[in-house]
Design an enzyme around this catalytic site. Structure first.
Site, PDB file in Angstrom:
ATOM      1  N   ASN A  72       0.807  -0.907   0.131  1.00  0.00           N
ATOM      2  CA  ASN A  72       0.373   0.251   0.619  1.00  0.00           C
ATOM      3  C   ASN A  72       1.297   1.452   0.311  1.00  0.00           C
ATOM      4  O   ASN A  72       1.639   1.556   0.819  1.00  0.00           O
ATOM      5  CB  ASN A  72      -0.889  -0.372   1.259  1.00  0.00           C
ATOM      6  CG  ASN A  72      -2.017   1.405   0.823  1.00  0.00           C
ATOM      7  OD1 ASN A  72      -2.643   1.565   2.392  1.00  0.00           O
ATOM      8  ND2 ASN A  72      -2.124   1.961   0.131  1.00  0.00           N
ATOM      9  N   TYR A 110      -8.378  13.069  -0.949  1.00  0.00           N
ATOM     10  CA  TYR A 110      -8.593  12.205   0.218  1.00  0.00           C
ATOM     11  C   TYR A 110      -8.117  13.534   1.678  1.00  0.00           C
ATOM     12  O   TYR A 110      -7.411  14.337   1.448  1.00  0.00           O
ATOM     13  CB  TYR A 110      -7.016  11.322   0.188  1.00  0.00           C
ATOM     14  CG  TYR A 110      -6.779  10.511   1.513  1.00  0.00           C
ATOM     15  CD1 TYR A 110      -6.939   9.212   1.622  1.00  0.00           C
ATOM     16  CD2 TYR A 110      -5.236  10.880   1.596  1.00  0.00           C
ATOM     17  CE1 TYR A 110      -6.650   8.274   2.304  1.00  0.00           C
ATOM     18  CE2 TYR A 110      -5.095   9.995   2.904  1.00  0.00           C
ATOM     19  CZ  TYR A 110      -5.082   9.097   3.254  1.00  0.00           C
ATOM     20  OH  TYR A 110      -4.977   8.240   4.312  1.00  0.00           O
ATOM     21  N   GLU A 119     -10.874   8.751   7.971  1.00  0.00           N
ATOM     22  CA  GLU A 119     -10.294   8.489   6.727  1.00  0.00           C
ATOM     23  C   GLU A 119     -11.712   8.674   5.592  1.00  0.00           C
ATOM     24  O   GLU A 119     -12.379   8.464   5.192  1.00  0.00           O
ATOM     25  CB  GLU A 119      -9.956   7.613   6.466  1.00  0.00           C
ATOM     26  CG  GLU A 119      -8.882   7.126   5.095  1.00  0.00           C
ATOM     27  CD  GLU A 119      -7.533   6.594   5.099  1.00  0.00           C
ATOM     28  OE1 GLU A 119      -6.808   6.449   4.947  1.00  0.00           O
ATOM     29  OE2 GLU A 119      -8.579   5.181   5.528  1.00  0.00           O
ATOM     30  N   TYR A 121     -12.663   9.578   1.712  1.00  0.00           N
ATOM     31  CA  TYR A 121     -12.475   9.356   0.330  1.00  0.00           C
ATOM     32  C   TYR A 121     -13.063  10.480  -0.709  1.00  0.00           C
ATOM     33  O   TYR A 121     -14.574   9.848  -0.181  1.00  0.00           O
ATOM     34  CB  TYR A 121     -12.025   8.136  -0.512  1.00  0.00           C
ATOM     35  CG  TYR A 121     -10.452   7.188  -0.386  1.00  0.00           C
ATOM     36  CD1 TYR A 121      -9.944   7.818  -0.601  1.00  0.00           C
ATOM     37  CD2 TYR A 121     -10.423   6.487   1.118  1.00  0.00           C
ATOM     38  CE1 TYR A 121      -8.424   6.769   0.076  1.00  0.00           C
ATOM     39  CE2 TYR A 121      -9.761   6.109   1.706  1.00  0.00           C
ATOM     40  CZ  TYR A 121      -8.736   6.262   1.215  1.00  0.00           C
ATOM     41  OH  TYR A 121      -7.596   5.100   1.401  1.00  0.00           O
ATOM     42  N   GLU A 209      -3.531   6.517  -4.895  1.00  0.00           N
ATOM     43  CA  GLU A 209      -2.946   5.708  -3.927  1.00  0.00           C
ATOM     44  C   GLU A 209      -2.531   4.398  -4.164  1.00  0.00           C
ATOM     45  O   GLU A 209      -3.631   3.881  -5.656  1.00  0.00           O
ATOM     46  CB  GLU A 209      -4.453   5.541  -3.068  1.00  0.00           C
ATOM     47  CG  GLU A 209      -4.389   4.304  -1.547  1.00  0.00           C
ATOM     48  CD  GLU A 209      -4.459   4.139  -1.049  1.00  0.00           C
ATOM     49  OE1 GLU A 209      -4.580   2.983   0.173  1.00  0.00           O
ATOM     50  OE2 GLU A 209      -5.947   5.334  -1.076  1.00  0.00           O
TER      51      GLU A 209
END
Length: 353
Positions: A72, A110, A119, A121, A209
């Site tokens: 990641n 993000y 978090e 997105y 990402e």
């Protein structure tokens, strides 16, 4: 003397060239491992847990990145904050990118909020898999595109507050794009309308990402604009000018010029053009015909959004607050649904703020 003057003039010209060109003021920086900082007024970060990564950070929030053999990795530039989401004003990001994922990857807005830790997105494009693999909570149209809204939960995973459990909020486009304008604040409001509330915003970034994949991207524009919160403007609709329907709904002249709603199914409707996608407050000035509790429901495009309540014969502006409405024309209705034969409602005007 002439030679000295010539060299002075040449030095002055060279200094103007160097100092007058912003790309001489700051050279791009290249990262290959985890790092964060501020460059040309933008926060930047490269984060990975393993694999090969390169990120080149340039002026104006622009950057390029490559990755391979990763688990990641995130590459991002943007702005840091310490402000409640609904106090930021209107945040917009205009971007363009050359995006070449090979496998699972996202091109997205993000960020993180604190209290609660979330978090988030706003996914503009993706690689081989459209995230996040959950059930959509509904769609919203923002900036001319349709997005699915999702909520997911991460358990004991890395975060800006260490390894912990936290929620993720998502807006995912139904069709990919790699350039355009994202009104970030409208997504925050759309999430709030679904009960997905953010807290204090820590960061908002343009991000690439990758997950167990390889690829490259070149962000050629990343322009933030932040304007102050919308000034309060009001739209006033006289109820007697709305379209009446139902068994007994009719116009009245006492205790004011307005309408009377006397039974279940009595309603007044109109079409309103909303200039911006945001949360609105609706106030219906009215009263009951006695001291029993009376109520009128608010509908937008056939969906109930709240209820106005009255008790007594003195008129007041009963509110229904925090109703998210997207920009454009929508059908607005006030409807009696809870009549039990002990009260009637008189309505004067509808105020939309």
């Amino acid at each position: 003397m002439r030679l000295k003057k010539f060299f002075k003039l040449l030095l002055a010209v060279l200094m103007c060239v160097v100092l007058g060109n912003p790309f001489y003021a700051q050279a791009a920086i290249t990262l290959t491992s985890n790092a964060s900082g501020t460059y040309d007024g933008y926060y930047y970060e490269l984060w990975k847990d393993s694999g090969n990564t390169t990120m080149t950070v340039d002026t104006g929030g622009r950057f390029s990145c490559q990755w391979s053999n990763i688990n990641n990795a995130l590459f991002r530039t943007g702005k840091k904050f310490s402000t409640a989401w609904d106090q930021l004003g209107t945040v917009k990001i205009t971007y363009s990118a050359t995006y070449n994922p090979n496998g699972n990857s996202y091109l997205c807005i993000y960020g993180w909020s604190r209290n609660p830790l979330v978090e988030f997105y706003i996914v503009e494009s993706w690689g081989s898999w459209r995230p996040p693999g959950a059930t959509s909570l509904g769609t919203v149209t923002i900036d001319g595109g349709t997005y699915d809204i999702y909520k997911t939960t991460r358990v004991n995973q890395p975060s800006i507050e260490g390894t912990t459990t936290f929620d993720q909020y998502w807006s995912v486009r139904t069709s990919k794009r790699t350039s355009g304008t994202v009104t970030v604040t409208d997504h925050f409001k759309a999430w709030a309308a679904k009960g997905l509330n953010l807290g204090t915003i820590d960061q908002i970034t343009l991000c690439v990402e990758g997950y167990q994949s390889s690829g490259s991207a070149n962000i050629t524009q990343n322009t933030f604009s932040i304007t102050s919160s919308d000034s309060t403007t009001s739209t006033k609709i006289e109820c007697e000018n709305m379209t009446l329907s139902g068994p007994y709904a009719s116009k009245i002249t006492n205790p004011f010029n307005g309408i009377g709603l006397y039974a279940n199914g009595d309603k007044a409707s109109t079409t309103v053009n909303f200039s911006a996608s945001r949360n609105y407050t609706f106030k219906l000035r009215g009263c009951g015909n006695n001291n029993n509790l009376a109520s009128v429901d608010l509908y937008i495009d056939g969906q109930k959004k709240g209820t106005f309540y009255y008790q007594g014969t003195y008129p007041w502006e009963a509110p229904v607050e925090n109703v998210y409405v997207s920009a454009g024309s929508h059908k607005v209705e006030i409807v009696v649904n809870a009549d039990n034969g002990t009260w009637d409602v008189y309505a004067d005007y509808l105020l939309i703020q």
